[in-house]
Design an enzyme around this catalytic site. Sequence first.
Site, mmCIF file in Angstrom:
data_model
loop_
_atom_site.group_PDB
_atom_site.id
_atom_site.type_symbol
_atom_site.label_atom_id
_atom_site.label_comp_id
_atom_site.label_asym_id
_atom_site.label_seq_id
_atom_site.Cartn_x
_atom_site.Cartn_y
_atom_site.Cartn_z
ATOM 1 N N MET B 1 -29.194 -44.026 -34.474
ATOM 2 C CA MET B 1 -30.199 -43.755 -33.459
ATOM 3 C C MET B 1 -30.204 -42.259 -33.136
ATOM 4 O O MET B 1 -29.160 -41.645 -32.981
ATOM 5 C CB MET B 1 -29.824 -44.594 -32.244
ATOM 6 N N CYS B 2 -31.392 -41.673 -33.080
ATOM 7 C CA CYS B 2 -31.517 -40.256 -32.755
ATOM 8 C C CYS B 2 -31.419 -40.080 -31.246
ATOM 9 O O CYS B 2 -31.406 -41.046 -30.493
ATOM 10 C CB CYS B 2 -32.871 -39.733 -33.209
ATOM 11 N N GLU B 3 -31.357 -38.858 -30.826
ATOM 12 C CA GLU B 3 -31.388 -38.607 -29.378
ATOM 13 C C GLU B 3 -32.500 -37.627 -29.032
ATOM 14 O O GLU B 3 -32.785 -36.693 -29.792
ATOM 15 C CB GLU B 3 -30.030 -38.081 -28.897
ATOM 16 N N VAL B 79 -32.239 -34.592 -31.862
ATOM 17 C CA VAL B 79 -31.239 -34.538 -32.937
ATOM 18 C C VAL B 79 -31.373 -35.822 -33.739
ATOM 19 O O VAL B 79 -31.598 -36.894 -33.186
ATOM 20 C CB VAL B 79 -29.791 -34.351 -32.427
ATOM 21 N N CYS B 281 -34.455 -42.781 -37.163
ATOM 22 C CA CYS B 281 -35.795 -42.408 -36.752
ATOM 23 C C CYS B 281 -36.331 -41.379 -37.751
ATOM 24 O O CYS B 281 -35.593 -40.815 -38.517
ATOM 25 C CB CYS B 281 -35.787 -41.811 -35.361
#
Lengths: 281, 281
Positions: B1-3, B79, B281
Site C-alpha cells: 500500500m502506498c502512502e 510514496v 497503487c
Amino acid sequence: MCELLGMSANVPTDIRFSFAALARRGGETGPHVDGWGIAFYEGGRGCRSFHDPEPSARSELAKLLRNYAIKSRVVVAHVRKANRGRVSLENTHPFSRELWGRRWTFAHNGQLRGVKKLPLGGFRPVGSTDSEHAFCWMLGRLQARWRDAPKAEGLERAVAELCAELHGLGVFNMLMTDSRTLYAHCGKRLCYITRRAPFGIATLIDEDWRVDFAQETTERDVVSVVATQALTRDETWTEIPRGRMICLRDGEVRLLPDRARRTAPSREGTDHNVRLSTQGC
Amino acid sequence: MCELLGMSANVPTDIRFSFAALARRGGETGPHVDGWGIAFYEGGRGCRSFHDPEPSARSELAKLLRNYAIKSRVVVAHVRKANRGRVSLENTHPFSRELWGRRWTFAHNGQLRGVKKLPLGGFRPVGSTDSEHAFCWMLGRLQARWRDAPKAEGLERAVAELCAELHGLGVFNMLMTDSRTLYAHCGKRLCYITRRAPFGIATLIDEDWRVDFAQETTERDVVSVVATQALTRDETWTEIPRGRMICLRDGEVRLLPDRARRTAPSREGTDHNVRLSTQGC
C-alpha cells in the site's frame, strides 16, 4: 533575450557540462535572472522537470543539479529574461502538456505579435506568457488534426508548418519535444553541435570546465546539443538558418526542407525579425 | 500500500516537517521503496513537482527537499509500493495535467478492478498504472461536462460523483487538486488534522523531530494536513469515513454530504473493499 538548451542522444547522457554553462548565464555570465527550468526524459516516456523563479546562477536547485547526474536521452532547458508575463513559477519555461499519451515539453525565446489572438483548443495557458499561449495553440492544432499520434514524418511536417505560422508573428526560437523527437526552430538565433566518435575535448565558454568526451563515451554514442549561443570555445557549432527547423532523434540531426514554410497561410516577411525587440520571452 | 500526504493552508507554509515523515516511510520506517513524488503550488497557479523512482529514504532529491524550504498553500505527495505498473519515472505519482488553465495534480493509493475499461476523452496516460488511467478518465469527464471552469460547488459535487464511481471499483484513496481546492477521497484509510491558534507542539511518529507550531505561525494561520496514517504522535487525527470525500480550501476542511455517492450509476457495495488486496497503487 532568454537562452535555450536542448539535447538529443542515442544513449542516456549526462547534460551537466552543458547545463553548467546555461546556468551561469542566468545571472553571472548572462542577464537571464528571471527564472530557469529544465526537463529530462528518462527511460522512454518518463519526464521530470525542475523549475525555479530564482536566477539559476544563485539557485539552490541548480546547484543540486550540478551535483546530481540525471542521464537522459532528451533534455529541454531555458533561462529567462522576462518581458511579457511577470516573474513567477507559472511563467517559468519549459512548459509541459500531455498529448496522445506523451509528455510534450516546450521552451521559447523571442516575442510574438498578437499571438494571444490565436484561438485555443483543449489546451489553455496556466500563466500569462505569449510563449505558453503559442505552445497551447500548437498542441490544440495537432490534437484537432489527429486523434492519435501520427507517424513521425507527418508530425514533423505539421510541427514545421505551425512553427512557420508563429515565425510570421515575430521571433520564434523554440525547442519542443514529444519525448522522441526534439524539434528546434530558429527564428533568429539557434545553433547545434553533434558529437560522435572520434570524440574530442571541449571547454566551456562560460566557466573553466573542460571535458574529454572520449573518456565519457563509447564509440557508438551520438549526442547533439542545441543552444541559443555556442557553449564551448573549441568546437564548431552550426547555425540553424532563420525560419528553419531541425528534427533531432537519437542524437541525429535533420534539417527540414524549406517548403514547409511556404505552405503557411499567415507567414509574413522575414525582415521584421530584425526590427523587433528580443529582450524577453 | 502506498502512502499519501496532502496539505492545504491559508498562508504559504513549509511542508518539510510532514514530508520528513513520509520520506522515511519510503524505505526506512515503511516499505514504499518504488519511488516518490511531491507537487507544490506556489503563488497561485504555479506548480512544481519533484519525482524520483528511487526510494525516498535514500533519495538525493528528497534530501535536498529536507533542506530547501518551499512555502506552498497546496501540496500533494506520494510514496509508492508498486503493484500495477513497473517501477519507472512515468509511473511515479503524483500525476499532473492542465485543465481549464489550471494545473491539476493527482495521487492515488489502492487498486481499481477494470478501471482501464473506462473510456478516455482528451487525456491519456503516459505510463501504465491504473491510477493514471483513473485520473485521465476523471479529467476527461470534467472536460466533457464543462468547457470552462465551473463554480467551485458544482465542481466539488462532480468530483465527488466521479470518486464514488471509482470507489465502486475497489480501493480509492485519493488526493487531487486544481491548485485551489484539495479533494481527498477515502476508500479505506485516510485521515486529517487542522492546525490553528492556539497552536501546540507536535512530534513525528517516524523520527525524532518535534515542532512548536506557535513559534512558526501567526494567529491567523490555518493549515490542514491529510495523510494515509497519522504523522504525529501527540495530536488527534480525524479519520475520513470510507467512501466519503473532504474538500480543503485555504486550510479549512469540509466533509461532503453522502448524497453524492447515491447519484453514482455504477457504484457497487462497500464490503468488497475489505476483501481486496491493497498492496499497491
